[in-house]
Scaffold this active site. Structure first.
Site, mmCIF file in Angstrom:
data_model
loop_
_atom_site.group_PDB
_atom_site.id
_atom_site.type_symbol
_atom_site.label_atom_id
_atom_site.label_comp_id
_atom_site.label_asym_id
_atom_site.label_seq_id
_atom_site.Cartn_x
_atom_site.Cartn_y
_atom_site.Cartn_z
ATOM 1 N N LYS A 190 0.506 -1.100 -0.334
ATOM 2 C CA LYS A 190 0.100 -0.038 -0.006
ATOM 3 C C LYS A 190 0.774 1.327 0.097
ATOM 4 O O LYS A 190 1.521 1.544 1.167
ATOM 5 C CB LYS A 190 -1.413 -0.002 1.378
ATOM 6 C CG LYS A 190 -1.692 1.301 1.051
ATOM 7 C CD LYS A 190 -2.714 1.098 2.258
ATOM 8 C CE LYS A 190 -3.867 2.374 2.591
ATOM 9 N NZ LYS A 190 -4.712 2.278 3.796
ATOM 10 N N LYS A 194 -2.223 -1.242 -3.304
ATOM 11 C CA LYS A 194 -3.010 -0.650 -3.814
ATOM 12 C C LYS A 194 -2.228 0.839 -3.518
ATOM 13 O O LYS A 194 -1.136 1.310 -2.778
ATOM 14 C CB LYS A 194 -4.182 0.053 -2.475
ATOM 15 C CG LYS A 194 -4.889 1.125 -1.864
ATOM 16 C CD LYS A 194 -5.433 0.892 -0.874
ATOM 17 C CE LYS A 194 -5.995 2.006 -0.651
ATOM 18 N NZ LYS A 194 -6.738 1.647 0.645
HETATM 19 C C1 PBG Z 1 -7.448 3.164 5.784
HETATM 20 C C2 PBG Z 1 -8.006 3.476 4.139
HETATM 21 C C3 PBG Z 1 -7.424 4.033 3.455
HETATM 22 C C4 PBG Z 1 -8.567 3.718 2.226
HETATM 23 C C5 PBG Z 1 -8.596 2.252 2.491
HETATM 24 N N1 PBG Z 1 -8.620 2.515 4.282
HETATM 25 C C6 PBG Z 1 -6.855 5.414 2.995
HETATM 26 C C7 PBG Z 1 -5.540 5.717 3.966
HETATM 27 O O1 PBG Z 1 -4.608 5.015 3.788
HETATM 28 O O2 PBG Z 1 -5.575 6.891 4.008
HETATM 29 C C8 PBG Z 1 -7.983 3.969 1.109
HETATM 30 C C9 PBG Z 1 -9.546 3.560 -0.048
HETATM 31 C C10 PBG Z 1 -9.494 4.985 -1.252
HETATM 32 O O3 PBG Z 1 -9.001 5.888 -1.550
HETATM 33 O O4 PBG Z 1 -10.538 4.641 -2.070
HETATM 34 N N2 PBG Z 1 -5.916 3.239 6.302
#
Ligand code: PBG
Length: 330
Positions: free
Chosen positions: A202, A256
């Site tokens: 991520k 992601k």
């Molecule tokens: C939480 C999380 C996030 C997303 C999914 N889980 C945001 C982040 O890490 O700041 C983002 C999902 C999206 O942008 O559609 N940790």
């Protein structure tokens, strides 16, 4: 026909493109509703639908309407929904205690959905940011995100979610060691069947902007998430992250954001051969929806083309806000 004397193309790839049926017959990948996970935002109340300005077409739903959405998902052949809460700012604290409240929004919705649509999978994010008054995925001290203190909170959150009946836990916090801690906790509390889909690779991405709007974290985030989410310049590091999470007990892994990271998806799938997912995140959704609404692109075609690209890169499935729209179309 006179004998061919002139040179001719030795190979004519166009033969296999001449009409729809043959293109379908030789297509290398396909996209089906069973490849999709539908992320749904929740809000307190009854019969409530709250539009999200930066995600046109996506609404936060109260639990009763989320149950309806879950029924729709099942009818469309979508195997799983992922639930995210909009948490009232008054309930956000530095310790993010709401994260393991058995009656918080996601746990309540999980119980309701599993009761109404038992055959549908429910996935929950393990991360503190919807509950943390600092907007971070971890516990902060003196402006630093503390790794091991955060693990204690994540363990509590994960157990409350498993207890509520979540089928899949998606740790999205990027703390070191969290998969091991969560897996250990699940095993020792008789949740050995609870699956973990780890947000393994991520990245610290600007594509998450609209999501932070959706969960009410915009403006709350102090600083950025670069000390725990990955640097977009790195690939080998993603492979190391995936290896660690698998060794610690993840069943499936996620990359992601999505479209800008297809190279990572392809390398992960090729190297590990485990169920690999991509998250077409909120910013990706917003870009397609905005250009579509302006008539600058053909939204449906761009949507299908991007989702097909994930499959081509080797993804087994995609988390996408387009899930119900696409499922209706294919
Ligand atoms: C939480 C999380 C996030 C997303 C999914 N889980 C945001 C982040 O890490 O700041 C983002 C999902 C999206 O942008 O559609 N940790």
């Amino acid at each position: 026909m006179p004998p061919i004397t002139a040179p001719f193309p030795l190979s004519r790839p166009r033969r296999l493109r001449q009409s729809g049926w043959i293109r379908d017959m030789v297509a290398e990948v396909s996209l089906s509703p069973s490849d999709l996970i539908w992320p749904i935002f929740l809000v307190d109340g009854q019969d409530m639908r709250v539009p999200i300005a930066s995600m046109p077409g996506v609404e936060r739903l109260s639990v009763d309407l989320a149950v309806e959405a879950a029924r729709e998902a099942a009818d469309l052949g979508i195997p799983c929904v992922a639930l995210f809460p909009y948490t009232d700012p008054a309930r956000k604290t530095p310790g993010a205690e709401e994260a393991w409240n058995p009656a918080n929004l996601v746990n309540t919705a999980t119980r309701a959905i599993k009761a109404a649509v038992p055959g549908l999978g429910v996935m929950l994010d393990v991360a503190l940011d919807p509950y943390n008054s600092d907007g971070h995925d971890g516990i902060l001290r003196d402006g630093m995100v503390l790794n091991d203190e955060t693990l204690v909170a994540l363990e509590r959150q994960a157990l409350a979610q498993a207890e509520a009946g979540a089928d899949i836990l998606g740790p999205s916090d990027m703390m070191d060691g969290r998969i091991g801690v969560i897996r250990q906790a699940l095993e020792s509390h008789e949740f050995q069947d609870t699956m973990i889909l780890s947000y393994a690779a991520k990245y610290a991405s600007a594509y998450y902007g609209p999501f932070r709007d959706a969960v009410g974290a915009t403006g709350m985030l102090k600083g950025d998430k670069k000390t725990y989410q990955m640097d977009p310049r790195n690939t080998d590091e993603a492979l190391r992250e995936v290896a660690i999470d698998l060794a610690e007990g993840a069943d499936m892994v996620m990359v992601k954001p999505g479209l800008a990271y297809l190279d990572i998806c392809a390398r992960v799938k090729e190297k590990f051969g485990v169920p690999t997912f991509a998250y077409q995140v909120s910013g990706e959704y917003a870009m397609i929806a905005a250009a579509g609404a302006n008539g600058w692109i053909d939204q449906d075609r761009v949507m299908l083309e991007s989702l097909t690209a994930f499959r081509r890169a080797g993804c087994d499935g995609i988390l996408t806000y387009f899930a119900p729209t696409v499922a209706r179309m294919i």
